[in-house]
Design a protein around this motif. Structure first.
Motif, mmCIF file in Angstrom:
data_model
loop_
_atom_site.group_PDB
_atom_site.id
_atom_site.type_symbol
_atom_site.label_atom_id
_atom_site.label_comp_id
_atom_site.label_asym_id
_atom_site.label_seq_id
_atom_site.Cartn_x
_atom_site.Cartn_y
_atom_site.Cartn_z
ATOM 1 N N TYR A 66 -10.999 2.713 -6.828
ATOM 2 C CA TYR A 66 -9.503 1.915 -6.555
ATOM 3 C C TYR A 66 -9.240 1.596 -5.306
ATOM 4 O O TYR A 66 -9.845 2.840 -4.389
ATOM 5 C CB TYR A 66 -8.980 3.364 -6.947
ATOM 6 C CG TYR A 66 -7.316 2.660 -7.535
ATOM 7 C CD1 TYR A 66 -7.269 1.197 -8.045
ATOM 8 C CD2 TYR A 66 -6.441 3.247 -7.126
ATOM 9 C CE1 TYR A 66 -6.066 1.169 -8.734
ATOM 10 C CE2 TYR A 66 -4.967 2.693 -7.607
ATOM 11 C CZ TYR A 66 -4.929 1.298 -7.859
ATOM 12 O OH TYR A 66 -3.911 0.422 -8.313
ATOM 13 N N VAL A 74 -1.812 1.884 -10.637
ATOM 14 C CA VAL A 74 -3.081 2.388 -10.901
ATOM 15 C C VAL A 74 -2.540 2.176 -12.169
ATOM 16 O O VAL A 74 -2.773 1.900 -13.747
ATOM 17 C CB VAL A 74 -3.171 3.795 -10.386
ATOM 18 C CG1 VAL A 74 -1.840 4.296 -10.818
ATOM 19 C CG2 VAL A 74 -4.454 3.904 -11.113
ATOM 20 N N ILE A 125 1.446 2.164 -5.603
ATOM 21 C CA ILE A 125 0.137 2.697 -6.201
ATOM 22 C C ILE A 125 0.512 3.576 -7.115
ATOM 23 O O ILE A 125 -0.561 3.372 -8.533
ATOM 24 C CB ILE A 125 -0.423 3.547 -5.110
ATOM 25 C CG1 ILE A 125 -0.832 2.926 -3.655
ATOM 26 C CG2 ILE A 125 -2.069 4.051 -5.144
ATOM 27 C CD1 ILE A 125 -1.180 3.310 -2.220
ATOM 28 N N ILE A 151 -12.341 6.561 -3.710
ATOM 29 C CA ILE A 151 -11.265 6.055 -2.785
ATOM 30 C C ILE A 151 -12.218 4.640 -1.986
ATOM 31 O O ILE A 151 -13.192 4.938 -1.497
ATOM 32 C CB ILE A 151 -10.200 6.365 -1.645
ATOM 33 C CG1 ILE A 151 -9.437 7.150 -3.061
ATOM 34 C CG2 ILE A 151 -9.620 5.216 -1.742
ATOM 35 C CD1 ILE A 151 -8.881 8.500 -1.759
ATOM 36 N N ASN A 208 0.866 -1.112 -0.181
ATOM 37 C CA ASN A 208 0.044 0.366 0.215
ATOM 38 C C ASN A 208 0.328 0.916 0.427
ATOM 39 O O ASN A 208 0.465 2.283 0.758
ATOM 40 C CB ASN A 208 -1.325 0.324 0.997
ATOM 41 C CG ASN A 208 -1.865 -1.422 1.188
ATOM 42 O OD1 ASN A 208 -2.102 -1.966 0.172
ATOM 43 N ND2 ASN A 208 -2.600 -1.619 2.587
ATOM 44 N N THR A 268 -0.756 6.132 1.966
ATOM 45 C CA THR A 268 -1.418 5.198 0.670
ATOM 46 C C THR A 268 -2.607 6.946 0.485
ATOM 47 O O THR A 268 -3.147 6.493 -0.356
ATOM 48 C CB THR A 268 -2.332 4.707 1.137
ATOM 49 O OG1 THR A 268 -1.708 3.314 2.289
ATOM 50 C CG2 THR A 268 -3.343 3.440 0.748
ATOM 51 N N LEU A 319 -3.698 8.005 -2.862
ATOM 52 C CA LEU A 319 -4.886 7.669 -4.110
ATOM 53 C C LEU A 319 -5.365 8.856 -4.332
ATOM 54 O O LEU A 319 -6.238 9.357 -4.963
ATOM 55 C CB LEU A 319 -5.817 6.918 -3.112
ATOM 56 C CG LEU A 319 -4.806 5.226 -2.745
ATOM 57 C CD1 LEU A 319 -6.199 5.012 -1.739
ATOM 58 C CD2 LEU A 319 -5.547 4.583 -3.854
#
Length: 345
Positions: free
Chosen positions: A120, A105, A101, A150, A96, A134, A138
């Motif tokens: 996501y 993605v 990330i 999220i 994470n 994290t 995001l």
């Protein structure tokens, strides 16, 4: 006709049945063309919500979903995927962290053949990574337009609350959805998870509403245990010799009899039960074949009577998990004795 539900407080409308794509690819249906046709059949039947993950068949599931949504279907689907699981030998190809990330993605977007992901999700908690790290990554992806919302999956109530606190105090984008395990045999989230998600207005898309196949009608007392890839890979969850699983078999038998008396299949009873909870937005179905999909379509239009619900509570009491293996996540302190015992001096 499908009656769409509001996804938490986002204003987005989703179907009560969410098509899970875990069984498309090497771990399930390996025929890409047939898998695409199954997805199209689900969409044509009113489902507008599709959930997958990067680790499902090592990205193959996302690729299949991308094929199915090509040609104009993408704009009409609420598309969800997840990150966290290991996708290589490199220790940083998982987890994470911001590093993973931001990289992963892009891989998911490429496999899905899209410019944006609607939801996501953090596939599992990672206690060694600051949740703010994290959520920060995001949030940046939301601001860049690569993801819209999220979500988390299989988070404990305290972690769900922590996410809301971080968003408020540190100016991060808010987690808007949780994806927990929930079924007639695994009702543990009724104790705290669902009350917490309701308190904060989170959408809930529940996974494994058929309890990994236990509520498919294939597991009956006196019958030979059916062979499946899940049973081979998750022996603790399916070993009939286990007392916990013996209790699940007894409950599945009683629930099957109840379903028959109510004029339903066990599959219909299981899905209708999950969707009846006021805190649940959608139930994720994970068909591998057309037959499995058709057996589940329409369950969102079934209303269970109060008598049936009361009888269910007698078979599996509210807030009860018949097996810990169905909870989906074991906290580190339970797995590792060193985290709950002082060292001997």
């Amino acid at each position: 006709m499908t009656e769409y539900r509001t996804f938490g407080r986002t204003g987005v409308k989703v179907s009560p049945l969410c098509l899970g794509a875990m069984m498309f690819g090497a771990r399930g249906n390996q025929d890409h063309q047939e898998s695409v046709r199954i997805i199209h059949h689900a969409l044509d039947s009113g489902i507008n919500f599709v959930d997958t993950a990067d680790v499902y068949s090592a990205g193959e599931s996302e690729t299949i979903v991308g094929k199915a949504l090509a040609g104009g279907r993408r704009d009409h689907v609420v598309l969800a995927t997840k990150f966290h699981g290991s996708l290589g030998d490199d220790p940083n190809e998982q987890g994470n962290s911001r590093r993973w990330i931001i990289r992963e993605v892009e891989n998911s977007l490429r496999r899905l053949g899209t410019d944006w992901i609607d939801l996501y999700q953090v596939h599992r908690p990672e206690p060694g990574t600051d949740f703010d790290e994290t959520l920060g990554a995001l949030s940046d992806l939301v601001h860049q337009g690569k993801i819209r919302y999220i979500g988390t999956s299989t988070f404990e109530p305290s972690a769900i609350v922590e996410g809301q606190w971080i968003a408020e105090r540190r100016g991060r984008e808010r987690v808007v959805a949780e994806q927990p395990p929930y079924s007639l045999l695994a009702r543990g989230i009724e104790r705290e998870v669902l009350p917490v998600t309701q308190r904060y207005g989170l959408a809930v898309l529940s996974w494994s509403p058929l309890a990994g196949g236990w509520l498919s009608g294939r597991y009956r007392k006196g019958a030979e245990q059916p062979a499946s890839s899940r049973a081979e890979n998750q022996t603790a969850r399916f070993d009939i010799a286990s007392p916990e699983n013996a209790a699940k078999l007894d409950a599945a038998e009683a629930l099957a009899q109840l379903a028959e008396e109510a004029g339903l299949t066990l599959v219909q009873l299981a899905l209708a039960f999950v969707l009846r909870h006021p805190g649940v937005t959608s139930a994720i179905i994970g068909p591998r074949t057309f037959e499995q999909l058709d057996s589940q379509l329409g369950a969102d239009r079934i209303t269970l009577s109060q008598d049936v619900l009361d009888r269910i509570d007698k078979i599996v009491p509210p807030g009860t998990n018949l097996s810990d293996s169905d909870a989906g996540y074991t906290p580190p302190a339970i797995r590792d004795a060193a985290l709950r015992r002082r060292p001997v001096s």
